[in-house]
Design an enzyme around this catalytic site. Structure first.
Site, PDB file in Angstrom:
ATOM      1  N   CYS A 119       0.521  -1.081  -0.277  1.00 54.65           N
ATOM      2  CA  CYS A 119       0.084  -0.002   0.204  1.00 54.65           C
ATOM      3  C   CYS A 119       0.859   1.533   0.323  1.00 54.65           C
ATOM      4  CB  CYS A 119      -0.756  -0.323   1.698  1.00 54.65           C
ATOM      5  SG  CYS A 119      -1.973  -0.695   1.306  1.00 54.65           S
ATOM      6  N   VAL A 167       8.201  -3.300  13.210  1.00 59.27           N
ATOM      7  CA  VAL A 167       7.316  -4.654  13.288  1.00 59.27           C
ATOM      8  C   VAL A 167       8.496  -5.681  12.295  1.00 59.27           C
ATOM      9  CG1 VAL A 167       5.945  -6.007  12.444  1.00 59.27           C
ATOM     10  CG2 VAL A 167       5.340  -4.137  14.206  1.00 59.27           C
TER      11      VAL A 167
END
Length: 419
Positions: A119, A167
């Site tokens: 994205c 992450v």
């Protein structure tokens, strides 16, 4: 090109079963490179999962797919990995493709991975991935849009401090360290439940990992890991999305198949708005009781509020009584849904990484366009709240992260169809 047509104004009522977590299954699939065979269950039916399957097959993996009504089982055989390049044509579709970098490098001593896609919600550089692998002894150069990594012999254990919580980099570091020589200690690690799930899977494969679920993770490298079977945890982002859907439609929905503790921060934020949220056996029940208060929100790394739910929460706040401030601290370009919500009558002003949302009495249906995965579902929530018709274009984003969305919503009374 497909689109969704939504006729809103119908309170959601019923049960919604939550699928396996996309953000857990993708790194676990990448972890299959570290062994010869991995059996994964509770795999969601998503295009991102298909992309990771294509990527692993391009490296030489053989994948058996066992299809069930609500999930896949994957049996991934990686004993004959023979290609160490992750090509642009696959990687451009999904940022998670970068998670093959650590496993290929630590097991085979070489990897060439295209700079990733996904994205368009911010830069999300790979600097931390590269820095931690270099600290483990890798030689890495970026050439012609590819990360070229190699090591002479095994990677070496190291002590490494992430200068910001990441992450993706935490995952790549763990995947590399489990087969490295010696002990690796990682500081300022991300705490997401999906990282805990990955570590639990690796431990079941024979990895030596301590500090799981904390910011300091210690890994003692092994020579090899074992074949095994693992069930992926449920998707907290999907669960949170349907919790907000129940609230914005003034409904009453039981969200099933999710551990309450990993969605508790979502539940507490909803309770602040006046929505009733009650834990139930293996899930949570969300009930609108006539009040929707404005509440400020900041996105932060877990256990803070997830950036992947910011757009959905903003949709809810467009109908609240008052003014809320939403602050996006993770990605610098994650308000692309705002112009589309404003087309539906929302009153939102963006100032840098903050959005001021003034609640309105009602949104109105409109033709809108999805810019990314989470923005697309926020527009669906907005459409469900109206008393008119909404048409959502560019819905291919949805299939990257939501399994059977129309079916799950329709089963609770929504009028939504894909054409």
């Amino acid at each position: 090109m497909q689109k969704l047509i939504i006729h809103g104004g119908k309170p959601l009522k019923g049960n919604i079963n939550i699928s396996g977590a996309k953000n857990a299954v993708l790194p676990i699939m990448a972890a299959s490179i570290l062994t010869d065979k991995l059996h994964i269950t509770n795999v969601p039916k998503l295009t991102d999962v298909s992309t990771m399957k294509d990527l692993l097959r391009s490296h030489g993996a053989c994948i058996e797919i066992i299809e069930h009504t609500d999930e896949f089982e994957l049996i991934i055989n990686t004993g004959n990995i023979n290609n160490f390049t992750a090509d642009y044509e696959i990687v451009r579709k999904m940022r998670a493709s970068i998670w093959v970098l650590g496993p290929l490098l630590t097991k085979y001593g070489k990897a060439k991975v295209s700079l990733p896609g996904g994205c368009a919600i911010g830069a999300r550089q790979v600097d931390l991935h590269i820095a931690v692998l270099k600290a483990m002894g890798a030689t890495i150069e970026i050439e012609d849009g590819y990360i070229n990594a190699s090591s002479k012999g095994r990677l070496k254990g190291t002590h490494f401090v992430f200068d910001k919580v990441s992450v993706g980099a935490t995952i790549n570091a763990i995947l590399a360290a489990v087969l490295a020589e010696g002990e690796t200690v990682l500081f300022n690690c991300a705490l997401e439940p999906e990282i805990v799930d990955l570590c639990n899977c690796l431990i079941k494969m024979g990895a030596d990992i301590a500090g799981v679920g904390t910011s300091e993770i210690t890994i003692k490298g092994k020579d090899s890991l074992n074949k095994m079977s693992y069930k992926v945890l449920s998707d907290r982002i999907e669960a949170g999305t349907y919790m907000f859907a129940a609230a914005i439609t003034k409904g009453d929905v039981k969200i099933c198949g999710i551990d309450y503790h990993i969605i508790e921060n979502i539940a507490l934020k909803l309770i602040e708005t006046g929505i009733k949220v009650a834990p139930i056996n293996n899930g949570v029940q969300v009930t609108y009781e006539g009040t929707l208060n404005s509440v400020d929100l900041e996105t932060n790394p877990y256990p803070g509020f997830a950036t992947d739910l910011q757009a959905q929460f903003m949709s809810l706040m467009t109908l609240s009584s008052g003014v809320s401030m939403i602050t996006e601290n993770i990605f610098e370009n994650r308000f692309m849904h705002v112009p589309e919500l404003c087309r539906m009558g929302a009153d939102i002003v963006v100032r840098g990484n903050k959005a001021v949302v003034r609640g309105v009495e009602m949104l109105k249906g409109a033709e809108v366009m999805a810019s990314d995965l989470r923005a697309s579902v926020s527009l669906i929530l907005a459409g469900l709240s109206t008393n008119s018709k909404t048409v959502l274009h560019r819905i291919y984003h949805l299939d990257r992260g939501f399994q059977d969305l129309e079916k799950k919503l329709s089963n609770c009374g929504a009028d939504i169809k894909r054409v």
